[in-house]
Design a protein around this motif. Structure first.
Motif, PDB file in Angstrom:
ATOM      1  N   ARG A  80       0.811  -1.218   0.000  1.00 55.65           N
ATOM      2  CA  ARG A  80       0.000   0.000   0.000  1.00 55.65           C
ATOM      3  C   ARG A  80       0.847   1.270   0.000  1.00 55.65           C
ATOM      4  O   ARG A  80       0.323   2.361  -0.153  1.00 55.65           O
ATOM      5  CB  ARG A  80      -0.957  -0.004   1.188  1.00 55.65           C
ATOM      6  N   LEU A  81       2.163   1.138   0.169  1.00 48.82           N
ATOM      7  CA  LEU A  81       3.036   2.311   0.152  1.00 48.82           C
ATOM      8  C   LEU A  81       3.134   2.870  -1.261  1.00 48.82           C
ATOM      9  O   LEU A  81       3.003   2.146  -2.246  1.00 48.82           O
ATOM     10  CB  LEU A  81       4.442   1.930   0.624  1.00 48.82           C
ATOM     11  N   ASP A 131       7.882   5.729  -1.393  1.00 49.92           N
ATOM     12  CA  ASP A 131       8.085   5.160  -0.062  1.00 49.92           C
ATOM     13  C   ASP A 131       8.672   3.747  -0.134  1.00 49.92           C
ATOM     14  O   ASP A 131       9.506   3.369   0.686  1.00 49.92           O
ATOM     15  CB  ASP A 131       6.774   5.149   0.727  1.00 49.92           C
ATOM     16  N   ARG A 132       8.223   2.962  -1.125  1.00 42.58           N
ATOM     17  CA  ARG A 132       8.790   1.613  -1.288  1.00 42.58           C
ATOM     18  C   ARG A 132      10.267   1.695  -1.651  1.00 42.58           C
ATOM     19  O   ARG A 132      11.085   0.928  -1.140  1.00 42.58           O
ATOM     20  CB  ARG A 132       8.006   0.811  -2.329  1.00 42.58           C
ATOM     21  N   LEU A 133      10.623   2.640  -2.529  1.00 49.36           N
ATOM     22  CA  LEU A 133      12.040   2.816  -2.881  1.00 49.36           C
ATOM     23  C   LEU A 133      12.856   3.240  -1.665  1.00 49.36           C
ATOM     24  O   LEU A 133      13.987   2.765  -1.470  1.00 49.36           O
ATOM     25  CB  LEU A 133      12.182   3.830  -4.014  1.00 49.36           C
ATOM     26  N   GLU A 134      12.305   4.125  -0.843  1.00 51.23           N
ATOM     27  CA  GLU A 134      13.009   4.528   0.378  1.00 51.23           C
ATOM     28  C   GLU A 134      13.187   3.331   1.308  1.00 51.23           C
ATOM     29  O   GLU A 134      14.258   3.133   1.889  1.00 51.23           O
ATOM     30  CB  GLU A 134      12.241   5.636   1.102  1.00 51.23           C
ATOM     31  N   LEU A 135      12.157   2.506   1.442  1.00 53.56           N
ATOM     32  CA  LEU A 135      12.241   1.310   2.270  1.00 53.56           C
ATOM     33  C   LEU A 135      13.295   0.346   1.742  1.00 53.56           C
ATOM     34  O   LEU A 135      14.082  -0.218   2.511  1.00 53.56           O
ATOM     35  CB  LEU A 135      10.875   0.620   2.341  1.00 53.56           C
ATOM     36  N   ILE A 136      13.345   0.170   0.425  1.00 51.72           N
ATOM     37  CA  ILE A 136      14.370  -0.694  -0.176  1.00 51.72           C
ATOM     38  C   ILE A 136      15.749  -0.198   0.206  1.00 51.72           C
ATOM     39  O   ILE A 136      16.622  -0.983   0.592  1.00 51.72           O
ATOM     40  CB  ILE A 136      14.206  -0.741  -1.711  1.00 51.72           C
ATOM     41  N   GLY A 137      15.969   1.109   0.115  1.00 54.13           N
ATOM     42  CA  GLY A 137      17.262   1.679   0.489  1.00 54.13           C
ATOM     43  C   GLY A 137      17.599   1.422   1.940  1.00 54.13           C
ATOM     44  O   GLY A 137      18.731   1.055   2.279  1.00 54.13           O
ATOM     45  N   GLN A 138      16.630   1.596   2.821  1.00 50.83           N
ATOM     46  CA  GLN A 138      16.865   1.360   4.244  1.00 50.83           C
ATOM     47  C   GLN A 138      17.159  -0.108   4.517  1.00 50.83           C
ATOM     48  O   GLN A 138      18.046  -0.423   5.307  1.00 50.83           O
ATOM     49  CB  GLN A 138      15.662   1.829   5.060  1.00 50.83           C
TER      50      GLN A 138
END
Length: 101
Positions: A40-41, A45-52
């Motif tokens: 649902r992101l 936001d999903r790309l930022e999560l992948i980076g983290q």
């Protein structure tokens, strides 16, 4: 590591039209509620999560398979046998930047 359908043992490229994901393998690894929340992101936001997530991986703990070691050894041998066969990162980067402006 998920099977992504390599075109050949030394090619390092995906077969044309091949797009496989790890979704089937991840189904048992990641809680369904978490996967639902992630889906649902927004894309950003999903790309930022992948980076983290990527930054959270300890490089020293990554396993390199024998097949991957063999591939690297083959590529190093190719480089030693013909050092002028490839292109520098600067050349590749310049081409990509001009192509995707």
């Amino acid at each position: 590591m998920c099977d992504v359908g390599w075109a050949g043992p030394r090619s390092g490229v995906l077969e044309a039209g091949t797009r496989r994901t790890c979704a089937g393998r991840m189904a048992g690894m990641v809680d369904q509620a978490l996967r639902d929340r992630v889906s649902r992101l927004s894309q950003a936001d999903r790309l930022e999560l992948i980076g983290q997530l990527w930054q959270s991986i300890e490089v020293d703990e990554l396993e390199v398979t024998q097949a991957e070691r063999d591939l690297l050894d083959d590529r190093l041998a190719d480089l030693r046998n013909d050092p002028d066969a490839g292109r520098s990162w600067g050349e590749v980067e310049a081409e990509l930047r001009s192509r995707f402006r």
